[in-house]
Write an enzyme that holds these catalytic residues in place. Structure first.
Site, PDB file in Angstrom:
ATOM      1  CD  GLU A  37      -8.868   0.612   7.747  1.00 33.42           C
ATOM      2  OE1 GLU A  37      -9.267   0.244   6.623  1.00 33.42           O
ATOM      3  OE2 GLU A  37      -7.737   0.341   8.186  1.00 33.42           O
TER       4      GLU A  37
ATOM      5  N   PRO B  47       0.824  -1.222   0.000  1.00 36.22           N
ATOM      6  CG  PRO B  47       0.253  -0.765   2.241  1.00 36.22           C
ATOM      7  CD  PRO B  47       1.110  -1.672   1.381  1.00 36.22           C
ATOM      8  CD1 TRP B  48      -2.424   3.982  -1.009  1.00 38.07           C
ATOM      9  CD2 TRP B  48      -1.923   5.421   0.630  1.00 38.07           C
ATOM     10  NE1 TRP B  48      -3.573   4.186  -0.271  1.00 38.07           N
ATOM     11  CE2 TRP B  48      -3.299   5.071   0.743  1.00 38.07           C
ATOM     12  CE3 TRP B  48      -1.391   6.317   1.564  1.00 38.07           C
ATOM     13  CZ2 TRP B  48      -4.125   5.581   1.740  1.00 38.07           C
ATOM     14  CZ3 TRP B  48      -2.222   6.820   2.559  1.00 38.07           C
ATOM     15  CH2 TRP B  48      -3.563   6.460   2.631  1.00 38.07           C
TER      16      TRP B  48
ATOM     17  N   GLY C 139      -3.121  -4.232   2.373  1.00 40.03           N
ATOM     18  CA  GLY C 139      -4.059  -3.258   1.820  1.00 40.03           C
ATOM     19  C   GLY C 139      -5.405  -3.409   2.495  1.00 40.03           C
ATOM     20  CB  SER C 140      -8.717  -2.132   1.560  1.00 31.21           C
ATOM     21  OG  SER C 140      -8.772  -2.670   0.266  1.00 31.21           O
TER      22      SER C 140
ATOM     23  CG  PHE D 240      -6.921   4.690   6.266  1.00 30.25           C
ATOM     24  CD1 PHE D 240      -6.635   3.694   7.191  1.00 30.25           C
ATOM     25  CD2 PHE D 240      -6.052   4.856   5.194  1.00 30.25           C
ATOM     26  CE1 PHE D 240      -5.523   2.883   7.050  1.00 30.25           C
ATOM     27  CE2 PHE D 240      -4.934   4.045   5.037  1.00 30.25           C
ATOM     28  CZ  PHE D 240      -4.671   3.053   5.973  1.00 30.25           C
TER      29      PHE D 240
ATOM     30  CD  GLU E 171      -3.095   2.050  -7.502  1.00 29.72           C
ATOM     31  OE1 GLU E 171      -2.274   1.166  -7.240  1.00 29.72           O
ATOM     32  OE2 GLU E 171      -4.319   1.900  -7.320  1.00 29.72           O
TER      33      GLU E 171
ATOM     34  CE  LYS F 248      -0.375  -3.492  -7.375  1.00 32.85           C
ATOM     35  NZ  LYS F 248      -0.241  -2.014  -7.228  1.00 32.85           N
TER      36      LYS F 248
ATOM     37  N   GLY G 170      -8.319  -7.470  -0.179  1.00 33.08           N
ATOM     38  CA  GLY G 170      -7.691  -8.678   0.363  1.00 33.08           C
ATOM     39  C   GLY G 170      -8.603  -9.893   0.247  1.00 33.08           C
TER      40      GLY G 170
ATOM     41  CD  GLU H  61       0.155  -8.279   8.270  1.00 28.39           C
ATOM     42  OE1 GLU H  61      -0.610  -7.588   8.964  1.00 28.39           O
ATOM     43  OE2 GLU H  61       0.813  -9.227   8.732  1.00 28.39           O
TER      44      GLU H  61
ATOM     45  CB  CYS I  91      -3.409  -1.013   9.272  1.00 31.55           C
ATOM     46  SG  CYS I  91      -1.666  -1.290   9.585  1.00 31.55           S
TER      47      CYS I  91
ATOM     48  NE  ARG J 285       4.744  -5.338   7.969  1.00 30.70           N
ATOM     49  CZ  ARG J 285       3.730  -4.747   8.633  1.00 30.70           C
ATOM     50  NH1 ARG J 285       3.956  -4.066   9.720  1.00 30.70           N
ATOM     51  NH2 ARG J 285       2.519  -4.823   8.176  1.00 30.70           N
TER      52      ARG J 285
HETATM   53  P1  NAD Z   1      -6.008  -0.940  -1.308  1.00 38.12           P
HETATM   54  O1  NAD Z   1      -6.505  -2.275  -0.950  1.00 38.12           O
HETATM   55  O2  NAD Z   1      -6.854  -0.083  -2.143  1.00 38.12           O
HETATM   56  O3  NAD Z   1      -4.622  -1.047  -2.077  1.00 38.12           O
HETATM   57  C1  NAD Z   1      -3.540  -1.781  -1.558  1.00 38.12           C
HETATM   58  C2  NAD Z   1      -2.736  -2.328  -2.704  1.00 38.12           C
HETATM   59  O4  NAD Z   1      -3.561  -3.224  -3.438  1.00 38.12           O
HETATM   60  C3  NAD Z   1      -2.260  -1.287  -3.715  1.00 38.12           C
HETATM   61  O5  NAD Z   1      -0.988  -1.664  -4.192  1.00 38.12           O
HETATM   62  C4  NAD Z   1      -3.275  -1.396  -4.827  1.00 38.12           C
HETATM   63  O6  NAD Z   1      -2.764  -1.028  -6.081  1.00 38.12           O
HETATM   64  C5  NAD Z   1      -3.560  -2.881  -4.802  1.00 38.12           C
HETATM   65  N1  NAD Z   1      -4.852  -3.275  -5.367  1.00 38.12           N
HETATM   66  C6  NAD Z   1      -6.051  -2.650  -5.272  1.00 38.12           C
HETATM   67  N2  NAD Z   1      -6.988  -3.348  -5.952  1.00 38.12           N
HETATM   68  C7  NAD Z   1      -6.376  -4.432  -6.481  1.00 38.12           C
HETATM   69  C8  NAD Z   1      -6.792  -5.538  -7.271  1.00 38.12           C
HETATM   70  N3  NAD Z   1      -8.056  -5.676  -7.654  1.00 38.12           N
HETATM   71  N4  NAD Z   1      -5.877  -6.453  -7.615  1.00 38.12           N
HETATM   72  C9  NAD Z   1      -4.607  -6.339  -7.221  1.00 38.12           C
HETATM   73  N5  NAD Z   1      -4.136  -5.327  -6.463  1.00 38.12           N
HETATM   74  C10 NAD Z   1      -5.015  -4.392  -6.093  1.00 38.12           C
HETATM   75  O7  NAD Z   1      -5.631  -0.244   0.065  1.00 38.12           O
HETATM   76  P2  NAD Z   1      -4.982   1.166   0.270  1.00 38.12           P
HETATM   77  O8  NAD Z   1      -6.072   2.163   0.323  1.00 38.12           O
HETATM   78  O9  NAD Z   1      -3.838   1.401  -0.650  1.00 38.12           O
HETATM   79  O10 NAD Z   1      -4.310   0.949   1.697  1.00 38.12           O
HETATM   80  C11 NAD Z   1      -4.966   1.192   2.853  1.00 38.12           C
HETATM   81  C12 NAD Z   1      -5.443  -0.113   3.481  1.00 38.12           C
HETATM   82  O11 NAD Z   1      -4.319  -0.927   3.800  1.00 38.12           O
HETATM   83  C13 NAD Z   1      -6.153   0.121   4.788  1.00 38.12           C
HETATM   84  O12 NAD Z   1      -7.289  -0.677   4.889  1.00 38.12           O
HETATM   85  C14 NAD Z   1      -5.104  -0.273   5.820  1.00 38.12           C
HETATM   86  O13 NAD Z   1      -5.646  -0.621   7.059  1.00 38.12           O
HETATM   87  C15 NAD Z   1      -4.394  -1.385   5.135  1.00 38.12           C
HETATM   88  N6  NAD Z   1      -3.056  -1.579   5.695  1.00 38.12           N
HETATM   89  C16 NAD Z   1      -2.842  -2.703   6.450  1.00 38.12           C
HETATM   90  C17 NAD Z   1      -1.608  -2.923   7.026  1.00 38.12           C
HETATM   91  C18 NAD Z   1      -1.373  -4.145   7.853  1.00 38.12           C
HETATM   92  O14 NAD Z   1      -0.223  -4.462   8.098  1.00 38.12           O
HETATM   93  N7  NAD Z   1      -2.385  -4.859   8.293  1.00 38.12           N
HETATM   94  C19 NAD Z   1      -0.572  -2.010   6.820  1.00 38.12           C
HETATM   95  C20 NAD Z   1      -0.821  -0.881   6.049  1.00 38.12           C
HETATM   96  C21 NAD Z   1      -2.080  -0.699   5.481  1.00 38.12           C
END
Ligand code: NAD
Length: 473
Positions: free
Chosen positions: A377, A141-142, A220-221, A379, A169, A166, A225, A242, A276, A151
């Site tokens: 959540e 994620p970003w 990510g979200s 954020f 973006e 990957k 996930g 995660e 997160c 990690r």
């Molecule tokens: P997101 O799920 O939108 O994106 C995360 C990643 O997934 C990005 O690289 C994005 O390009 C990719 N992605 C999105 N849709 C996809 C798809 N259909 N196929 C493949 N890849 C895809 O989340 P975000 O908004 O970037 O990040 C914030 C989220 O991440 C929050 O929910 C936060 O709690 C979580 N987060 C969790 C941890 C942890 O360790 N548990 C750490 C940091 C962030």
């Protein structure tokens, strides 16, 4: 992009913007299906030799990458602040935290122990060895654009896996800088690869379906996930997930409410609440609500929002317009259902902030279970305060969520703290501690916050297969 030891250009490019100013700070290639195929092929071929290297060779390369990261700490931190927005001091801390994983797993690589197990049969011996899972697809994620990479990559590489990364973006430039470090450290071609892409779906699909990829590691979200986990499960891939969190923080009546407000304001507004493990539901005993809210609001008021490169900035921007809308919708919904804005509660545009995505540090009191902010959540830089009467009630309210990542407790009574620690269904619990994270400690969530752990020896296990040899002698 970096595939098989080569930097790939000549593709259509997409821009990367500074969320504090709206300026374009760079462009990166948008990968094609051929690039995805080339990266998987490279990682698959490189795995044949890489898995045979000794842990000592892999340890040395990781150690070299750690040295390079530490040497470039300030440059990496400045890039992170421009690309992601957090104040420079927070970026410096993140680069250090990110580097810690390289050092920890450089050391841990040498402890890929197996075991010898006695058999009930005289003429039989059992030997268990650990072997690398194979090619790993990593999606990051970003919000923590460097530490979320190390990690995952440090334990994967320490185990003998090859990797395709990957990144998000919004923050591909930090990922590119990390690839340069892996290249300079001397990792062989194909062992680490980078795909930058504006629409992540085709890469996600390839990671979950291509038979050459053996493991998906995703941060990510929860919604994305779950989708990727479903697809990966259909293809029997190993996964680490995660995902999101909705951390409760409980201030017990025996704690000092002013001290608790100080700690929780620091962790709540860290990274503008875009973490997160950010405390999203702050439970305070009704007898202590007044001094707690006063201190929390006064600290929120004193935070200076602005460009993270400016000295004295305590709060950076949110990542984009959508993030501003989400936070504002939650605040408006809470207010319409009876919450009170103690401070903040609006977008910031004055004083040169209008080109960025700034939201005032906000404290809400009178928050109840009927409000969106109680369940979803956040954020963002919003601290919702909920009052409670009894220990049993507050534990039930804290656990009343689908998430299970982090939780915080403030208590000066060892019995209260231990009971709460044991009763809370969360993977990471800070007890009078707002930073319960380290490369040496297992990080991860229960329930819909994920599967698996990162960091610590558990983090290495995620990238290892267990192989049993039964020897008839
Ligand atoms: P997101 O799920 O939108 O994106 C995360 C990643 O997934 C990005 O690289 C994005 O390009 C990719 N992605 C999105 N849709 C996809 C798809 N259909 N196929 C493949 N890849 C895809 O989340 P975000 O908004 O970037 O990040 C914030 C989220 O991440 C929050 O929910 C936060 O709690 C979580 N987060 C969790 C941890 C942890 O360790 N548990 C750490 C940091 C962030």
């Amino acid at each position: 992009m970096y595939i098989n030891g080569e930097w790939i250009t000549g593709r259509s490019e997409f821009p990367v913007t500074n969320p504090a100013t709206g300026e374009t700070i760079g462009t990166v290639p948008d990968c094609t299906n051929q690039d995805i195929e080339a990266a998987i092929t490279a990682a698959d071929r490189a795995f044949i030799e890489w898995k045979k290297t000794t842990p000592y060779v892999r340890s040395r390369l990781l150690y070299r990458a750690w040295e390079l990261m530490i040497r470039q700490k300030r440059t990496l931190a400045e890039l992170m602040t421009r690309e992601q927005g957090k104040p420079l001091k927070a970026s410096l801390n993140e680069v250090q935290y990110g580097a810690d994983f390289l050092l920890w797993f450089a050391e841990e690589a040498k402890r890929l122990y197996g075991q010898s197990i006695p058999s009930a049969r005289e003429n039989q011996r059992f030997l268990v060895q650990k072997s690398p899972v194979g090619v790993v697809g990593a999606i990051t994620p970003w919000n923590y654009p460097i530490s979320m990479i190390t990690r995952k990559l440090a334990p994967a590489l320490a185990s003998g896996c090859t990797v395709i990364l990957k990144p998000a973006e919004s923050t591909p430039l930090c990922a590119k800088a990390m690839m340069e470090i892996f290249e300079d450290a001397g990792f062989p071609p194909g062992v680490v690869n980078l795909l930058t892409v504006q629409n992540p779906e085709p890469v996600g699909k390839a990671f979950c379906t291509d038979p050459r990829i053996r493991k998906l590691t995703f941060t990510g979200s929860t919604s994305v996930g779950k989708e990727l986990n479903g697809l990966a499960a259909a293809n029997m891939k190993r996964v680490s997930m995660e995902l999101g969190g909705h951390a409760p923080a409980i201030v017990f009546p025996d704690a000092d409410p002013v001290h608790a407000a100080k700690g929780l304001s620091l962790v709540k507004f860290l990274n503008t609440g875009q973490a997160c493990i950010s405390p999203n539901r702050i439970f305070v005993h009704e007898d202590h609500a007044e001094p707690f809210i006063r201190e929390l609001s006064s600290r929120a008021n004193r935070l200076v929002a602005g460009n993270g490169m400016t000295e004295g900035t305590g709060l950076g921007p949110l990542i984009n317009e959508l993030a501003i809308q989400k936070v504002d919708t939650q605040v408006k919904d809470a207010v319409s259902r009876g919450a009170r804005v103690e401070t903040g509660g609006r977008r910031l545009t004055d004083g040169g902030l209008s080109d960025g995505y700034f939201y005032a540090p906000t404290v809400l009191s009178g928050v109840t279970a009927a409000m969106k902010i109680y369940r979803d959540e956040t954020f963002g830089p919003v601290a919702p305060v909920i009052t409670y009467r009894s220990e049993d009630d507050v534990i039930a309210m804290a656990n009343d969520t689908d998430y299970g990542l982090a939780a915080y407790i403030y208590s000066n009574d060892i019995g209260t703290a231990m009971r709460a620690f044991e009763a809370l269904d969360f993977g990471i619990i800070g007890i009078n501690d707002i930073n319960p994270t380290s490369a040496a400690a297992p990080f991860g969530g229960m329930k819909t916050s994920g599967l698996g752990r990162e960091g610590a020896k558990e983090g290495l296990e995620e990238y290892l297969e267990t192989k049993l040899g039964g020897f008839a002698i």
